[in-house]
Design a protein around this motif. Sequence first.
Motif, PDB file in Angstrom:
ATOM      1  N   LEU A  21      -4.961   2.287  -5.294  1.00 47.06           N
ATOM      2  CA  LEU A  21      -3.476   1.577  -4.715  1.00 47.06           C
ATOM      3  C   LEU A  21      -3.837   0.466  -5.604  1.00 47.06           C
ATOM      4  CD1 LEU A  21      -1.076   1.690  -3.816  1.00 47.06           C
ATOM      5  CD2 LEU A  21      -1.413   0.625  -1.924  1.00 47.06           C
ATOM      6  N   VAL A  22      -5.017  -0.622  -5.165  1.00 52.46           N
ATOM      7  CA  VAL A  22      -5.085  -1.667  -5.947  1.00 52.46           C
ATOM      8  C   VAL A  22      -5.137  -1.133  -7.170  1.00 52.46           C
ATOM      9  CG1 VAL A  22      -6.680  -3.614  -6.152  1.00 52.46           C
ATOM     10  CG2 VAL A  22      -5.724  -3.214  -4.356  1.00 52.46           C
ATOM     11  N   ARG A  23      -6.248  -0.730  -7.739  1.00 51.59           N
ATOM     12  CA  ARG A  23      -6.331  -0.364  -9.029  1.00 51.59           C
ATOM     13  C   ARG A  23      -4.623  -0.032  -9.992  1.00 51.59           C
ATOM     14  NH1 ARG A  23     -11.305   2.434  -7.172  1.00 51.59           N
ATOM     15  NH2 ARG A  23      -9.967   4.232  -7.761  1.00 51.59           N
ATOM     16  N   ALA A  24      -3.994   0.913  -8.958  1.00 54.54           N
ATOM     17  CA  ALA A  24      -3.323   1.242  -9.705  1.00 54.54           C
ATOM     18  C   ALA A  24      -2.157  -0.279 -10.107  1.00 54.54           C
ATOM     19  CB  ALA A  24      -2.571   2.619  -8.366  1.00 54.54           C
ATOM     20  N   ILE A  25      -2.006  -1.469  -9.086  1.00 54.33           N
ATOM     21  CA  ILE A  25      -0.984  -1.844  -8.870  1.00 54.33           C
ATOM     22  C   ILE A  25      -1.669  -3.164  -9.930  1.00 54.33           C
ATOM     23  CG2 ILE A  25      -0.576  -4.205  -7.815  1.00 54.33           C
ATOM     24  CD1 ILE A  25      -1.065  -2.804  -5.200  1.00 54.33           C
ATOM     25  N   GLU A 154      -1.050   0.906   7.184  1.00 51.87           N
ATOM     26  CA  GLU A 154      -1.118   2.958   6.297  1.00 51.87           C
ATOM     27  C   GLU A 154       0.004   2.777   5.483  1.00 51.87           C
ATOM     28  OE1 GLU A 154      -2.600   5.799   8.446  1.00 51.87           O
ATOM     29  OE2 GLU A 154      -4.690   4.952   8.148  1.00 51.87           O
ATOM     30  N   ALA A 155       1.618   2.512   6.773  1.00 48.90           N
ATOM     31  CA  ALA A 155       2.665   2.792   6.409  1.00 48.90           C
ATOM     32  C   ALA A 155       3.225   1.960   5.099  1.00 48.90           C
ATOM     33  CB  ALA A 155       3.696   2.065   7.262  1.00 48.90           C
ATOM     34  N   ALA A 156       2.780   0.787   5.684  1.00 46.01           N
ATOM     35  CA  ALA A 156       2.968  -0.400   3.847  1.00 46.01           C
ATOM     36  C   ALA A 156       1.845  -0.086   2.493  1.00 46.01           C
ATOM     37  CB  ALA A 156       2.723  -1.714   4.448  1.00 46.01           C
ATOM     38  N   MET A 157       0.939   0.709   3.233  1.00 46.48           N
ATOM     39  CA  MET A 157       0.213   1.107   1.831  1.00 46.48           C
ATOM     40  C   MET A 157       0.894   2.031   0.819  1.00 46.48           C
ATOM     41  SD  MET A 157      -3.604   0.570   3.145  1.00 46.48           S
ATOM     42  CE  MET A 157      -4.117   1.540   2.352  1.00 46.48           C
ATOM     43  N   GLU A 158       1.274   3.324   2.140  1.00 48.25           N
ATOM     44  CA  GLU A 158       2.258   3.848   1.531  1.00 48.25           C
ATOM     45  C   GLU A 158       3.400   3.937   0.779  1.00 48.25           C
ATOM     46  OE1 GLU A 158       1.542   7.607   1.512  1.00 48.25           O
ATOM     47  OE2 GLU A 158      -0.408   7.109   2.666  1.00 48.25           O
ATOM     48  N   ASP A 159       3.454   2.612   1.318  1.00 44.96           N
ATOM     49  CA  ASP A 159       5.091   3.218   0.992  1.00 44.96           C
ATOM     50  C   ASP A 159       4.918   1.708  -0.914  1.00 44.96           C
ATOM     51  OD1 ASP A 159       8.444   1.425   0.752  1.00 44.96           O
ATOM     52  OD2 ASP A 159       7.526  -0.340   0.953  1.00 44.96           O
ATOM     53  N   MET A 160       3.916   1.137  -0.936  1.00 40.77           N
ATOM     54  CA  MET A 160       3.988   0.831  -2.199  1.00 40.77           C
ATOM     55  C   MET A 160       3.253   1.818  -3.128  1.00 40.77           C
ATOM     56  SD  MET A 160       3.853  -2.087  -4.387  1.00 40.77           S
ATOM     57  CE  MET A 160       3.877  -2.521  -3.119  1.00 40.77           C
ATOM     58  N   ALA A 161       2.545   1.970  -2.465  1.00 44.71           N
ATOM     59  CA  ALA A 161       2.258   3.833  -3.007  1.00 44.71           C
ATOM     60  C   ALA A 161       2.694   4.608  -4.169  1.00 44.71           C
ATOM     61  CB  ALA A 161       1.206   4.443  -2.866  1.00 44.71           C
ATOM     62  N   ARG A 162       3.998   5.053  -2.890  1.00 47.45           N
ATOM     63  CA  ARG A 162       5.739   5.427  -3.422  1.00 47.45           C
ATOM     64  C   ARG A 162       6.634   4.781  -4.664  1.00 47.45           C
ATOM     65  NH1 ARG A 162       6.591   6.055   1.572  1.00 47.45           N
ATOM     66  NH2 ARG A 162       5.432   7.836   2.733  1.00 47.45           N
ATOM     67  N   ARG A 163       6.399   3.634  -4.596  1.00 45.95           N
ATOM     68  CA  ARG A 163       6.910   2.777  -5.764  1.00 45.95           C
ATOM     69  C   ARG A 163       6.712   3.035  -6.283  1.00 45.95           C
ATOM     70  NH1 ARG A 163       7.857  -3.024  -3.136  1.00 45.95           N
ATOM     71  NH2 ARG A 163       8.287  -3.614  -5.983  1.00 45.95           N
ATOM     72  N   ILE A 164       5.402   2.789  -6.782  1.00 46.25           N
ATOM     73  CA  ILE A 164       4.322   2.224  -8.184  1.00 46.25           C
ATOM     74  C   ILE A 164       4.721   3.787  -8.522  1.00 46.25           C
ATOM     75  CG2 ILE A 164       2.142   2.615  -9.508  1.00 46.25           C
ATOM     76  CD1 ILE A 164       1.496   0.458  -7.061  1.00 46.25           C
ATOM     77  N   ALA A 165       4.266   5.512  -8.040  1.00 44.66           N
ATOM     78  CA  ALA A 165       4.231   6.652  -8.658  1.00 44.66           C
ATOM     79  C   ALA A 165       5.671   7.038  -8.780  1.00 44.66           C
ATOM     80  CB  ALA A 165       4.362   8.031  -7.103  1.00 44.66           C
ATOM     81  N   ASN A 166       6.443   6.038  -7.960  1.00 42.33           N
ATOM     82  CA  ASN A 166       8.117   6.940  -8.685  1.00 42.33           C
ATOM     83  C   ASN A 166       8.761   6.154  -9.832  1.00 42.33           C
ATOM     84  OD1 ASN A 166       9.065   8.057  -6.628  1.00 42.33           O
ATOM     85  ND2 ASN A 166       9.814   6.294  -5.506  1.00 42.33           N
TER      86      ASN A 166
END
Length: 169
Positions: A21-25, A154-166
């Motif tokens: 996730l950090v790499r994707a950010i 984990e919910a905060a991490m999942e939320d950020m992952a979804r935002r980047i995926a979108n």
Amino acid sequence: MASGGPPFALGVETHTGLAALVRAIRAEEDGKALRKELAANMRDALRPGAEQAKGSIMGMVSVHGATPALRTSIAKKIRPEVKLGGRWSGARVKAFKTKNIRGFPNAPKRTNRASGWRHPVYGNREVWVSQRGKLEWFDRAFRGREGIYKEAVEAAMEDMARRIANRAG
């Protein structure tokens, strides 16, 4: 993973998921702002646990008149900590050292342990006493609630992952 999908798995509940996730950010144009937002959201998820620990140390019996107040000094040093990258990545609630408090830098650690701590009586290095604080005040603040805080992070991490995926798809 299908082609054209996000560059990481959406299941970020592991350390490798956080690293991905950090790499994707970092790859995002506004990565610095996203990283700050993720860290803030993770800290916010842990804030109730930090408040619980602060309340627990404030419940310790205190001798009036000692300045600066040990309980208050320890409570001020309890904070959620988030690190994204480096040797250790993750989120935790930490009781930092109390450096200039009555010559007792390890106060959070010593007051939490069962064996307590030893100190000279009124600075007299000839007479030492053992003292116990509130047994496991820090540990008890989280006992039975670990899962709640883990899920919130984990919910905060999942939320950020979804935002980047979108954004990607």
